[in-house]
Design an enzyme around this catalytic site. Structure first.
Site, PDB file in Angstrom:
ATOM      1  N   GLY A   1      -0.345  -4.674  -3.620  1.00  0.00           N
ATOM      2  CA  GLY A   1       0.695  -5.076  -4.558  1.00  0.00           C
ATOM      3  C   GLY A   1       1.521  -3.898  -5.032  1.00  0.00           C
ATOM      4  O   GLY A   1       2.754  -3.988  -5.156  1.00  0.00           O
TER       5      GLY A   1
ATOM      6  N   CYS B   1     -10.379 -13.861  -7.314  1.00  0.00           N
ATOM      7  CA  CYS B   1      -9.713 -12.805  -8.084  1.00  0.00           C
ATOM      8  C   CYS B   1     -10.003 -12.913  -9.575  1.00  0.00           C
ATOM      9  O   CYS B   1     -10.033 -11.901 -10.287  1.00  0.00           O
ATOM     10  CB  CYS B   1      -8.213 -12.830  -7.831  1.00  0.00           C
ATOM     11  SG  CYS B   1      -7.457 -14.441  -8.103  1.00  0.00           S
TER      12      CYS B   1
ATOM     13  N   GLU C   1       0.160 -11.543  -7.686  1.00  0.00           N
ATOM     14  CA  GLU C   1      -1.089 -12.025  -8.291  1.00  0.00           C
ATOM     15  C   GLU C   1      -2.198 -11.222  -7.630  1.00  0.00           C
ATOM     16  O   GLU C   1      -2.506 -11.411  -6.457  1.00  0.00           O
ATOM     17  CB  GLU C   1      -1.253 -13.524  -8.054  1.00  0.00           C
ATOM     18  CG  GLU C   1      -2.303 -14.162  -8.952  1.00  0.00           C
ATOM     19  CD  GLU C   1      -3.673 -14.182  -8.304  1.00  0.00           C
ATOM     20  OE1 GLU C   1      -4.478 -13.286  -8.666  1.00  0.00           O
ATOM     21  OE2 GLU C   1      -3.936 -15.048  -7.479  1.00  0.00           O
TER      22      GLU C   1
ATOM     23  N   LYS D   1       2.887 -15.636   5.738  1.00  0.00           N
ATOM     24  CA  LYS D   1       1.851 -14.993   6.559  1.00  0.00           C
ATOM     25  C   LYS D   1       0.486 -15.255   5.936  1.00  0.00           C
ATOM     26  O   LYS D   1       0.185 -14.760   4.849  1.00  0.00           O
ATOM     27  CB  LYS D   1       2.055 -13.488   6.669  1.00  0.00           C
ATOM     28  CG  LYS D   1       1.096 -12.849   7.705  1.00  0.00           C
ATOM     29  CD  LYS D   1       0.976 -11.359   7.565  1.00  0.00           C
ATOM     30  CE  LYS D   1      -0.136 -10.962   6.634  1.00  0.00           C
ATOM     31  NZ  LYS D   1      -1.498 -11.263   7.144  1.00  0.00           N
TER      32      LYS D   1
ATOM     33  N   SER E   1      -4.751  -7.623  -2.988  1.00  0.00           N
ATOM     34  CA  SER E   1      -5.295  -6.458  -3.679  1.00  0.00           C
ATOM     35  C   SER E   1      -4.227  -5.747  -4.499  1.00  0.00           C
ATOM     36  O   SER E   1      -3.031  -5.785  -4.179  1.00  0.00           O
ATOM     37  CB  SER E   1      -5.899  -5.481  -2.674  1.00  0.00           C
ATOM     38  OG  SER E   1      -4.885  -4.809  -1.944  1.00  0.00           O
ATOM     39  N   THR E   2      -4.681  -5.071  -5.542  1.00  0.00           N
ATOM     40  CA  THR E   2      -3.766  -4.295  -6.375  1.00  0.00           C
ATOM     41  C   THR E   2      -3.124  -3.174  -5.572  1.00  0.00           C
ATOM     42  O   THR E   2      -1.938  -2.856  -5.769  1.00  0.00           O
ATOM     43  CB  THR E   2      -4.522  -3.729  -7.586  1.00  0.00           C
ATOM     44  OG1 THR E   2      -4.993  -4.826  -8.381  1.00  0.00           O
ATOM     45  CG2 THR E   2      -3.634  -2.855  -8.453  1.00  0.00           C
TER      46      THR E   2
ATOM     47  N   GLU F   1     -13.298  -3.955  -9.056  1.00  0.00           N
ATOM     48  CA  GLU F   1     -13.520  -5.290  -8.519  1.00  0.00           C
ATOM     49  C   GLU F   1     -14.442  -5.217  -7.299  1.00  0.00           C
ATOM     50  O   GLU F   1     -14.189  -4.449  -6.369  1.00  0.00           O
ATOM     51  CB  GLU F   1     -12.179  -5.913  -8.133  1.00  0.00           C
ATOM     52  CG  GLU F   1     -12.256  -7.361  -7.737  1.00  0.00           C
ATOM     53  CD  GLU F   1     -10.879  -7.957  -7.478  1.00  0.00           C
ATOM     54  OE1 GLU F   1     -10.689  -9.141  -7.788  1.00  0.00           O
ATOM     55  OE2 GLU F   1      -9.999  -7.228  -6.975  1.00  0.00           O
TER      56      GLU F   1
END
Length: 790
Positions: A248, A299, A265, A191, A244-245, A396
């Site tokens: 994730g 990133c 990642e 995707k 994004s964290t 970030e």
């Protein structure tokens, strides 16, 4: 007018790139796309969304929002194709990957223009960086496909890989994900990001042109829920995510206990460290590449500038001067430096965060320059006077915004660099090679660039520590993310083992209560409670303490205190200690054989075999301690890229009930051989073999705190370890439910986990219970890029 005067006064002219070929390709599809499933495009769906050009806000194409039925069809197509694709063999798969690489090169300009139209990045970046590197990934992994049978013996494909990629490097991320997956014999459902799906759909056309077997690659478009559908699909065996964290963390929770392999990642807040002896002009050009490449939407962007105090004022003055020359404009203009932000939502987020930084006291510099009237343009921005705890030093931004702090000493630079929950990348600038190579191993990040930045290659792994995720993409280390050991398919469910019931007292009137082992000392349990350990006939052998959260906390503190010295110890030193442990265990083999017979009721022959195997395990990992080397990767750089093997850190290990001595040793020995410190929870039913070991440790020069032992309820104690932010990794051997619990709890700070999903390992079989698989899980790979210079 003299040449000197011309150089001082001349202005750049525009250098527009033609978008005619990209528009012609869009016209061939009527600018309306279905999904790519089973080797062909479906009809456009009724539920569609627009792909916009961020440079002018115009609609480029209409894309289909995939449904759950669409995702199911894509996964079924991939599953149907996977067995044939794997059976094609490495050489057969290599031919297809080579064909894809050549076709990407053949259509490189089309890919580059379409990427810049869809994403807003400068055409010279997509043309000169993204697309060539994408082709390189397919070429490189075609070679690995050719070599797989020999170089990856004992491993096999995972199956169907579900892959979700971000919008900042749409086509490059596709190549990073798809190339290794296909090389190792997997099939793919990918995707792309909803903002930037067009080059993925162009790649679908390339797959048809290359004659790729139907169903090997499937591409479904849509928003976040589509990615979640892929991740939760029962027939998806591997999930690879870049983004994004927050997402994730959700994926870690979503896949917990399913047995799906997961690589993440995620975000970063990468330090860019400039020492006072650095080549300032080179460092400033490095900053341009670190934070203003791709408008800072990277990133691993060097978004935290750390400058040595003695040169800070001069450095900032020259940096401001360089910023005045940066040009922001149309992404298809080959003479601009920065294009536009991908979407108004992201543009607004950047603006809000910069305003917050100024409110918190930062001093902002931004050159007063005209921006195009239409589109999501944001000027390069510098914020000075940021404190380490400020929002912009920790969060970030994902935009062309650089925050700067000063430091005095190398130790302070390292401390500031590591003052982050992320750990993706870092840049170190100095002319002192001793300083550079001294600082690089101390920084908690997966990639370190010395006197360079944003260097990438298919031969070198990329990935992070901490909340930047886990797993690697690229390099040999990235291949293991797409394979599994062949022995796994033969494993059976572990039979439950319960402590023997106590029906009679012990034979002696002497109290024998095994204590905890924390920081190299015996410690009573904080709970004040103990549990009896009995023979199979119900006779009391001993009591062991019942550990609780405080005991785990104390053990983690002891492991943390010991971690620095143990990690820095040479491989030779660790090897000698492990040999010594093995020798001392051998000297007491009779005691341990007796203990195993008492606790478990096994025969003398079985007990003797388990003790002998445990001795050999210590010797095996003593042998590996100074031989599990890193690598020097072959990358297109005049220099070297060193893949360093580093310990994970503080590890929690929950040991199996079967083979209570050998299982404990098989897990703890590789962990400490690689420089980790350990908090081990031994077999809940048969813990005494582990508690007896601390007498061996005490006489073998093992530093206090390297191994800590907390007895008691395995899952309860392991849950505390998985929750603990001071624990960097958890290994668990227990039940299916316990495995899910560990993976779910570990999502909080995205620590690494390795669980058995309730399957029983044959601890006497070296193919299953020792070797490099254990060492890989006990180490992180840090890639250090070191250019030779001129």
């Amino acid at each position: 007018m003299t040449v000197s005067e011309i150089f001082k006064t001349m202005e750049y002219g525009t250098a527009p790139e033609s978008a005619a070929e990209a528009k012609a390709w869009l016209d061939r599809h009527d600018s309306t796309f279905g999904l790519f499933i089973g080797g062909g495009f479906t009809k456009p769906g009724e539920d569609r969304f627009d792909s916009m050009n961020p440079a002018n806000g115009e609609t480029i194409a209409s894309l289909t929002e995939a449904t759950s039925k669409d995702v199911d069809a894509a996964v079924k197509a991939a599953a149907k194709a996977q067995k044939h694709w794997a059976a094609l063999g490495g050489a057969g798969r290599a031919r297809h990957l080579y064909a894809l690489a050549r076709l990407i090169q053949k259509h490189a300009r089309l890919f580059a223009v379409l990427e810049s139209l869809d994403n807003g990045k400068p055409i010279r970046e997509s043309r000169d960086a993204d697309i060539p590197l994408a082709a390189r990934h397919f070429y490189h992994h075609a070679g690995w496909a050719q070599l797989m049978e020999r170089e990856m013996a004992g491993y096999e494909p995972i199956g169907v890989a579900g892959q979700v990629i971000p919008w900042n490097f749409p086509f490059l991320m596709l190549a990073w994900k798809i190339a290794p997956a296909l090389a190792m014999g997997n099939t793919v459902v990918l995707k792309p990001a909803e903002y930037t799906s067009l080059t993925a759909l162009l790649f679908a056309d390339i797959c048809i042109e290359a004659g790729l077997p139907e169903g090997v690659v499937n591409i479904v478009t849509g928003h976040g829920p589509v990615g979640a559908m892929i991740a939760e699909h029962a027939d998806v065996a591997k999930v690879a995510f870049t983004g994004s964290t927050r997402v994730g963390r959700n994926l870690r929770e979503q896949t917990a206990g399913t047995g799906k392999k997961l690589t993440l990642e995620l975000g970063g807040k990468s330090p860019f460290i400039v020492f006072d002896d650095a080549d300032i002009d080179s460092a400033i050009e490095g900053i341009v590449d670190a934070i203003w490449f791709n408008q800072g939407q990277v990133c691993c962007a060097g978004s935290r500038l750390l400058v040595q105090e003695s040169i800070a004022e001069r450095f900032h003055d020259r940096l401001r001067q360089r910023m005045r020359t940066l040009r922001v404009g149309d992404p298809l203009d080959k003479s601009i430096d920065l294009g536009c932000i991908v979407d108004p939502v992201q543009h607004q987020r950047i603006s809000e965060m910069v305003a917050l930084g100024v409110d918190e006291g930062a001093d902002m510099f931004r050159e007063e320059t005209s921006l195009p009237e239409n589109g999501c343009y944001y000027p390069p921005t510098l914020l000075i006077g940021v404190e380490a705890g400020d929002t912009l030093a920790q969060e970030e931004i994902f935009g062309p915004v650089l925050v700067s702090m000063n430091f005095r000493t190398p130790a302070e630079a390292v401390q500031l660099a590591n003052n982050s929950r992320y750990g993706l990348a870092a840049s170190v600038w100095t002319e002192n090679i001793n300083l550079a190579l001294g600082v690089a191993p101390q920084i908690k990040a997966g990639v370190i660039w010395i006197n360079c930045t944003n260097q990438f290659d298919a031969a070198a792994g990329f990935g992070g520590y901490r909340e930047s995720g886990f797993g690697r993409e690229g390099g040999r280390e990235g291949l293991y993310e797409y394979v599994k050991p062949s022995y796994l398919k033969s494993l059976k469910d572990a039979a439950p083992v319960t402590p023997h019931s106590l029906t009679e007292g012990g034979g002696e009137g002497i109290d024998r209560t095994a204590k905890m082992y924390i920081g190299g000392k015996q410690a009573r349990p904080d709970s004040g409670y103990s549990q009896p350990i009995a023979t199979p006939k119900g006779k009391l052998i001993s009591h062991v303490g019942i550990g609780n959260r405080k005991d785990i906390r104390n053990a983690v503190e002891a492991a943390t205190a010991a971690s620095g010295g143990w990690a820095k110890a040479s491989g030779h030193n660790k090897a000698q200690i492990l040999y010594y442990i093995g020798e001392n265990l051998a000297a007491r083999r009779g005691e341990f054989e007796t203990r195993l017979r008492e606790m478990t009721g096994v025969s003398s022959k079985v007990a003797a075999g388990e003790v002998e195997a445990a001795i050999n395990r210590f010797f095996t990992y003593a042998a590996w301690a100074d031989k599990y080397d890193g690598q020097v990767h072959s990358v297109p750089l005049r220099g070297v890229t060193v893949a360093m093997k580093e310990p994970v850190g503080v590890m929690g290990i929950a040991c199996p009930d079967e083979a209570p001595l050998l299982g404990f040793v098989s897990l703890v020995a590789p962990a400490i051989a690689m420089g980790n410190t350990v908090v081990a929870v031994p077999s809940q039913a048969h813990p005494l073999s582990a508690t007896d070991l601390y007498q061996v440790f005490d006489t073998s020069d093992l530093p206090g705190g390297v191994v800590n032992i907390v007895t008691g309820p395995r899952d309860e104690l392991t849950k505390t370890l998985a929750d603990h932010y001071g624990v960097d990794g958890v290994w668990y051997h227990g039940t299916q439910d316990g495995s899910a619990m560990v993976e779910r709890a570990a999502a909080a700070n995205l620590k690494r986990t390795w669980v058995n999903y309730g399957k029983a390992i044959d601890w006497t079989d070296p193919a299953q219970s020792e070797g490099e698989e254990y060492l890989r899980h006990a180490t992180e790979v840090k890639n250090v890029w070191i250019p030779y210079g001129e």
